[in-house]
Write an enzyme that holds these catalytic residues in place. Structure first.
Site, mmCIF file in Angstrom:
data_model
loop_
_atom_site.group_PDB
_atom_site.id
_atom_site.type_symbol
_atom_site.label_atom_id
_atom_site.label_comp_id
_atom_site.label_asym_id
_atom_site.label_seq_id
_atom_site.Cartn_x
_atom_site.Cartn_y
_atom_site.Cartn_z
ATOM 1 N N ALA A 3 31.462 34.958 36.512
ATOM 2 C CA ALA A 3 31.945 36.162 35.836
ATOM 3 C C ALA A 3 30.867 37.233 35.874
ATOM 4 O O ALA A 3 29.738 37.001 35.461
ATOM 5 C CB ALA A 3 32.280 35.835 34.393
ATOM 6 N N LYS A 4 31.253 38.408 36.371
ATOM 7 C CA LYS A 4 30.306 39.529 36.331
ATOM 8 C C LYS A 4 30.577 40.251 35.013
ATOM 9 O O LYS A 4 31.374 41.193 34.945
ATOM 10 C CB LYS A 4 30.543 40.422 37.556
ATOM 11 C CG LYS A 4 29.370 41.325 37.872
ATOM 12 C CD LYS A 4 29.494 41.900 39.270
ATOM 13 C CE LYS A 4 28.588 43.097 39.479
ATOM 14 N NZ LYS A 4 27.169 42.856 39.267
ATOM 15 N N VAL A 5 29.970 39.717 33.962
ATOM 16 C CA VAL A 5 30.276 40.180 32.605
ATOM 17 C C VAL A 5 29.056 40.877 32.005
ATOM 18 O O VAL A 5 27.925 40.420 32.172
ATOM 19 C CB VAL A 5 30.765 38.981 31.738
ATOM 20 C CG1 VAL A 5 29.766 37.837 31.728
ATOM 21 C CG2 VAL A 5 31.110 39.397 30.314
#
Ligand code: PPE
Length: 306
Positions: free
Chosen positions: A158-160
């Site tokens: 996840a590119k969170v």
């Protein structure tokens, strides 16, 4: 790197003036890191601006959202159209593209589900992420004392936004120690990635990169590099990499949308050397592809028609 303002920003389906592209101070994402985002580049080509692997980036955005039960209220096709419109209206030939979907203003408290999912896309001109000098001569990296968060803490897939506090800590430490960038090890001590780039090591002509299970983001540039290397007859092998593998490497490079393909010339006082032949070949192929100079890879270019 400073951001150069342009005229318009896309916010929830509307084009708004740059100065009005603001959010409320009680936006959930500001307090709890509940935003998923992308970094994409658009390059100048002989056929006008072309966004590199736009659909793949927006699909990853959707997947990042899915992990946190954040359904993005715009389809990938709608976000592609919005990106095109934004590049045209701002009259940019090349730029960086930053879409973000985040939990906005509503309730305060950890559970985000009552808060709206806001989606914005901003574009601006952005030069070499680690500097022009870095692309030509390489960067100096250090191994961070901060470990990469592991899949049971924050999934690396996840590119969170919230996850980036880990990268921020490592980057600040590196810069304060006089280095350009940090490499992060995972909790087992294997190389995960740099603060905003994936890592590749070359030894005896062979190219290695950590598997995603080591805790790295499934970089789109990582995937591009793997394809380039395979097409050049030297496929990349995924392998657990220890810190001594870095010290003993013939060549090291890092890659990402922002950093492109950047050589690493030193790690913690161990000289890796000036950019080597494998790095140089991959770097020059990468630039040829993104600039539309290699027809074989046209599928990856998303031309912004005028
Ligand atoms: N790892 C991390 C942690 C990361 O942030 C990026 C992208 C990558 C690997 C490479 O992913 P890809 O761009 O799909 O090849 N980092 C983005 C944000 C940088 C920033 O400072 O913001 C980027 O390169 O756009």
């Amino acid at each position: 790197m400073p951001v150069q303002p342009v005229e318009k920003v896309w916010m929830n389906g509307e084009l708004v003036d740059w100065e009005n592209a603001t959010v409320h101070v009680l936006s959930h994402a500001l307090h709890y890191g509940t935003g998923v985002f992308e970094g994409i580049r658009c390059y100048e080509t002989s056929q006008g601006p072309a966004v590199f692997r736009l659909r793949e980036h927006l699909e990853r955005l959707e997947r990042s959202g899915k992990i946190f039960m954040m359904e993005i209220p715009f389809s990938v096709d709608e976000m592609i159209a919005a990106t095109h419109e934004l590049i045209k209206v701002n009259k940019l030939k090349s730029c960086y593209v930053r879409p973000i979907a985040f939990r906005g203003y509503g309730e305060v408290g950890v559970n985000p589900e009552a808060n709206p999912v806001d989606v914005t896309i901003a574009v601006w001109s952005w030069g070499a992420y680690l500097g022009e000098e870095a692309l030509a001569n390489g960067v100096r990296m250090t191994i961070s004392s901060w470990r990469r968060h592991d899949p049971n803490i924050i999934p690396p897939a996840a590119k969170v936004t919230g996850a980036y506090i880990n990268s921020v800590a490592a980057k600040q430490e590196a810069v304060h120690k006089g280095f350009d960038e940090a490499i992060m090890l995972n909790s087992q001590g294997f190389v995960a990635e740099a603060t905003g780039e994936n890592i590749f090591v070359v030894r005896d002509g062979e190219i290695f990169t950590p598997p995603l299970a080591a805790g790295s983001l499934g970089g789109i540039t990582r995937n591009t590099v793997a394809r380039i290397a395979a097409d050049l007859g030297n496929p990349v092998t995924e392998m657990q990499i220890q810190r001594s593998d870095l010290y003993l490497a013939d060549e090291i490079f890092c890659c990402g949308t922002a950093a492109e393909v950047t050589p690493v010339r030193e790690i913690d006082g161990r000289v890796i050397g000036p950019p080597g032949p494998v790095t140089q070949e991959i770097q020059s192929k990468y630039f040829a592809i993104v600039r539309g100079e290699d027809e074989k890879y046209y599928d990856w270019l998303d031309f912004v028609s005028s």
